[in-house]
Design an enzyme around this catalytic site. Structure first.
Site, PDB file in Angstrom:
ATOM      1  N   ASP A 169      10.936 -10.770  11.399  1.00 55.68           N
ATOM      2  CA  ASP A 169      11.976 -10.674  12.683  1.00 55.68           C
ATOM      3  C   ASP A 169      11.638 -11.805  13.690  1.00 55.68           C
ATOM      4  OD1 ASP A 169      14.294 -10.824  13.909  1.00 55.68           O
ATOM      5  OD2 ASP A 169      14.251  -8.318  13.944  1.00 55.68           O
ATOM      6  N   ASP A 176      17.410 -14.475  10.852  1.00 55.13           N
ATOM      7  CA  ASP A 176      16.489 -14.295  11.617  1.00 55.13           C
ATOM      8  C   ASP A 176      15.343 -13.202  11.517  1.00 55.13           C
ATOM      9  OD1 ASP A 176      17.566 -12.618  12.278  1.00 55.13           O
ATOM     10  OD2 ASP A 176      17.073 -12.717  14.951  1.00 55.13           O
ATOM     11  N   GLU A 177      16.030 -12.947  10.405  1.00 55.69           N
ATOM     12  CA  GLU A 177      14.540 -11.835   9.416  1.00 55.69           C
ATOM     13  C   GLU A 177      15.418 -11.632   7.785  1.00 55.69           C
ATOM     14  OE1 GLU A 177      15.984  -7.627  10.075  1.00 55.69           O
ATOM     15  OE2 GLU A 177      17.525  -8.336  11.437  1.00 55.69           O
TER      16      GLU A 177
HETATM   17 MG   LIG Z   1      15.451 -10.943  15.735  1.00 56.07          MG
END
Ligand SMILES: [Mg+2]
Length: 433
Positions: free
Chosen positions: A11, A106-107
């Site tokens: 993340d 983003d993960e």
């Molecule tokens: Mg994040």
């Protein structure tokens, strides 16, 4: 011999802000909030850690953020750039394993089981450094963190465990800019002292209900009888105690496996003739499918309606779109049009309804074709997805969505006991192939 897997959750830290800081290093070390005009009605999409020190968090109204931290720098955000960086991030992850499942810009979850050779080649780790599932995870995680830092100038936090649930909680615990390995077999001990809100999917309302029962830690939750949890939270509650012990059999899906079609369908407990109910179901499906397509960075060109009537006869109707889309509204409008056409020809009671999408295009190809109005809708959708991922689906919903027919229960809301869903009793039959 049990099947021991090495699962990681990667993340990026304060992703939107991090991208802005790469473009404008003068923003580093300052309270920065991405979301828009602080005098408008928007909410924060991302806040830098410096802004979080003032109590600012995602989904907070920007006007509140401005009051808490008047000196904060407010940015509108550049979602095209975030999308571009996101693609590079996910490409790095795919170097390590084909089982890299994006969960947002983003993960991602990664399953690196059996990936010792590739992890060693990419990280230079010696045989001894990958000699156990935990060591393999650490070697892969440190290598990914280094590459993301070197190539994207962004900090990534990594959690490593034997399953997705614990890996996710570990990456949260590792933030910012950290890596945490939960020793395999010690998942329950790792979770036990944590507050119940650390469990992904457990929202503020469920937390309040548990608090009324005197349950505040995952240790306490883990010891609650399944029948009691079921009586409090319905079907969703049954697995809560297991989850509080870190048990989560969900597998990491490969990015490509999920790419052929995405669909939702549900069977009503009682046959339905009311068009408004069918349309509301359709709206829930459209939003759920839209979110999944955006997560996977795919757009669909084909929308399919499925109807099963009370005599079990089943029809499907498809429509090919001029422009590939992942927008909730377009998916809903097309599904609703197919539904109205079908009902006009055959108005019998409906037993099952489904909405499917297929014929995907890669998101990056389409991005360039978007004009500014479409881009702003896209920004809005991405922000909605982020907030829903964080706070549950019902934090933002359109007036058309009376219930989430597709609910996995992760967004449990006690108010829904009196809602339409319980009167109708739609069975979940989630299909994403
Ligand atoms: Mg994040």
């Amino acid at each position: 011999m049990p099947d021991i897997r090495t699962i990681m959750h990667v993340d990026l830290d304060a992703f939107y802000v991090a991208v802005e800081q790469v473009r404008d290093p003068s923003l580093i070390g300052k309270p920065v909030i991405v979301g828009g005009d602080p005098n408008g009605r928007g909410v924060a999409a991302t806040a830098s850690y410096e802004a979080r020190a003032f109590g600012i968090h995602s989904a907070m109204p920007l006007s509140t953020a401005k009051r808490l931290c008047p000196q904060a720098i407010f940015l509108r955000g550049d979602y095209r750039e975030y999308g571009r960086v996101s693609k590079e991030f996910h490409a790095i992850l795919r170097d390590y394993t084909p089982l890299a499942q994006p969960m947002g810009l983003d993960e991602a979850y990664l399953d690196v089981t059996g990936c010792e050779p590739v992890v060693q080649a990419l990280s230079g780790a010696a045989d001894a450094d990958v000699a156990s599932p935990e060591k393999l995870g650490r070697a892969a995680g440190e290598s990914i963190r280094k590459r993301v830092r070197d190539e994207l100038t962004i900090a990534a936090s990594v959690g490593i465990a034997s399953g997705r649930l614990v890996a996710k909680i570990a990456s949260d615990a590792a933030k910012p800019d950290g890596l945490l390995v939960v020793p395999f077999g010690e998942e329950a001990e790792f979770l036990a002292p944590r507050p119940v809100r650390d469990l992904p999917g457990l929202g503020p309302k469920a937390e309040a209900e548990l608090s009324r029962q005197g349950v505040r830690t995952l240790r306490q939750l883990a010891s609650m009888p399944e029948t009691h949890l079921k009586s409090l939270f319905g079907k969703w509650g049954a697995s809560l105690a297991e989850r509080a012990r870190g048990i989560d059999p969900t597998e990491v899906a490969g990015d490509r496996e999920a790419a052929k079609s995405v669909s939702r369908e549900g069977t009503y407990a009682k046959d339905i003739v009311d068009k408004q109910v069918l349309l509301a179901t359709m709206r829930g499906f459209a939003e759920s499918i839209g979110a999944e397509l955006r997560r996977a960075q795919r757009r669909t060109r084909c929308v399919t309606l499925k109807l099963r009537y009370n005599d079990f006869s089943t029809i499907t109707r498809s429509h090919t779109l001029d422009h590939a889309t992942f927008g909730d509204d377009v998916l809903y409008e097309q599904g609703a049009r197919l539904l109205r056409d079908a009902l006009a020809k055959d108005g019998r009671p409906v037993r099952l309804i489904g909405l499917g999408t297929s014929n995907f295009t890669d998101d990056s190809v389409q991005l360039d074709l978007f004009d500014s109005s479409e881009q702003s809708e896209e920004e809005l959708l991405h922000n909605i997805d982020r907030l829903r991922a964080k706070y549950g689906r019902r934090v933002l919903e359109t007036g058309l969505t009376f219930f989430d027919a597709n609910s996995s229960g992760e967004d449990y809301d006690p108010d829904r006991r009196t809602g339409l869903s319980s009167q109708i009793g739609l069975n979940n039959n989630d299909q994403s192939g």
